[in-house]
Design an enzyme around this catalytic site. Sequence first.
Site, PDB file in Angstrom:
ATOM      1  N   HIS A   1     -69.481 -19.769   3.862  1.00 38.90           N
ATOM      2  CA  HIS A   1     -68.047 -19.842   3.584  1.00 38.90           C
ATOM      3  C   HIS A   1     -67.295 -18.937   4.563  1.00 38.90           C
ATOM      4  O   HIS A   1     -66.484 -18.086   4.176  1.00 38.90           O
ATOM      5  CB  HIS A   1     -67.734 -19.458   2.138  1.00 38.90           C
ATOM      6  CG  HIS A   1     -68.197 -20.472   1.129  1.00 38.90           C
ATOM      7  ND1 HIS A   1     -69.525 -20.609   0.764  1.00 38.90           N
ATOM      8  CD2 HIS A   1     -67.509 -21.413   0.427  1.00 38.90           C
ATOM      9  CE1 HIS A   1     -69.633 -21.589  -0.132  1.00 38.90           C
ATOM     10  NE2 HIS A   1     -68.428 -22.099  -0.338  1.00 38.90           N
TER      11      HIS A   1
ATOM     12  N   GLU B   1     -73.906  -6.372  -2.339  1.00 36.52           N
ATOM     13  CA  GLU B   1     -74.290  -6.939  -1.042  1.00 36.52           C
ATOM     14  C   GLU B   1     -74.927  -5.918  -0.120  1.00 36.52           C
ATOM     15  O   GLU B   1     -75.896  -6.208   0.594  1.00 36.52           O
ATOM     16  CB  GLU B   1     -73.069  -7.570  -0.369  1.00 36.52           C
ATOM     17  CG  GLU B   1     -72.508  -8.781  -1.095  1.00 36.52           C
ATOM     18  CD  GLU B   1     -71.529  -8.430  -2.205  1.00 36.52           C
ATOM     19  OE1 GLU B   1     -71.027  -9.361  -2.861  1.00 36.52           O
ATOM     20  OE2 GLU B   1     -71.280  -7.212  -2.408  1.00 36.52           O
TER      21      GLU B   1
ATOM     22  N   PHE C   1     -68.444 -10.793   2.814  1.00 34.31           N
ATOM     23  CA  PHE C   1     -69.207  -9.710   2.184  1.00 34.31           C
ATOM     24  C   PHE C   1     -70.526  -9.445   2.901  1.00 34.31           C
ATOM     25  O   PHE C   1     -71.404  -8.761   2.379  1.00 34.31           O
ATOM     26  CB  PHE C   1     -69.483 -10.046   0.714  1.00 34.31           C
ATOM     27  CG  PHE C   1     -68.251 -10.338  -0.084  1.00 34.31           C
ATOM     28  CD1 PHE C   1     -67.051  -9.718   0.222  1.00 34.31           C
ATOM     29  CD2 PHE C   1     -68.284 -11.240  -1.120  1.00 34.31           C
ATOM     30  CE1 PHE C   1     -65.897  -9.987  -0.504  1.00 34.31           C
ATOM     31  CE2 PHE C   1     -67.144 -11.521  -1.864  1.00 34.31           C
ATOM     32  CZ  PHE C   1     -65.949 -10.897  -1.558  1.00 34.31           C
TER      33      PHE C   1
END
Length: 360
Positions: free
Chosen positions: A151, A100, A125
């Site tokens: 999310h 990421e 993340f």
Amino acid sequence: MAKQRAKPRKPESNQGQDAIFRGTSGGDAKLKDEAFKDQRSVRGTPNAALPAFVLGEELADLADRDPRIVVLTADLANANRTNDFRARHPDRFFNLGIAEKNMMTIAAGMASCGMIAYAATFSSFCVILGAEQAKTDCAYPAMKVRLVGHHSGMSMGFYGTSHHALEDLAIARTIADMTVVYATDANHLRAILRASTDHPGAMYIRLGRGRDPQVYAEMPRDFRIGKAATLRKGRDLALIACGSMLRATLDAADLLSKQGIEARVIDMHTIKPLDAAAICKAARETAAIMTIEEHNITGGLGSAVMEVLVGEERLPFQRHGIPDEFVPVGPPAALYAHYKLDAAGIARKAKSFLAAAGRV
């Protein structure tokens, strides 16, 4: 003498971890049914069951007209539906694997070459894991990078603390020149993405988990980054909410209305720059203000609103969200009920707040 290990903090209520996981930690029967359905979703949810995830589809539509748009993800193309973008613009789609931070730096590099880079991953993340990249690579040089954190909050309830994102708004809004916006539903997300293409500098766009109930029946044509939307009128109380909490807050306002309390509901979708004018107007025109957020109450929407209210005449104010603790593992619907972030819980919290303040 050996030191005793500190006992873990207990959840806010008297309910145990097992009760929370099974969806019996509070809320009505409907929410408990939803909690049991959530348990089955731990193995994955079919794309067709995620009506609010229009990220890839909308970006693909925008890319049809704007050659600058590129999309990056960190091995989550199915989870965030950027697969829809890849299907139509494969030459402008980049899967960086489970890396990421590298994804965010690469997005900044693309933006430095004139691209508008949308980099999507789980919220936990994104600006939490990649705070340094968000600050130094994206915001400081004013790159047109849109960090998309999906999310968010505790919507990945089963996966525990490592996957919960209850600090991201606080982190993102302290980064200079970083715009922070929180989408409410599919139509709202479309409006945010369209407005983001010409917005200067870096941006953090927070999303739910794709099951977000509808708030906007159609795409809001008057949407503007930094301009709050009043969704319900009322003078007894102002409920200022964002993102995933809007539907529950509107439903809570309906419950309060049946009890003789008329609540104004404000969608404070832009956490930064905050619409101070809407907050000050609510402070002058209503008897009290309560913020509702799926975030730690420290540093998020409530703290941002409180900073504005310091300059106003004093009035009753309450932050409602996640207390300063790590959220237990459990189905999202059960967690919302546990923390009184469902409609019934918000209504009860608002009424007790007003009673304590002597306003009912």
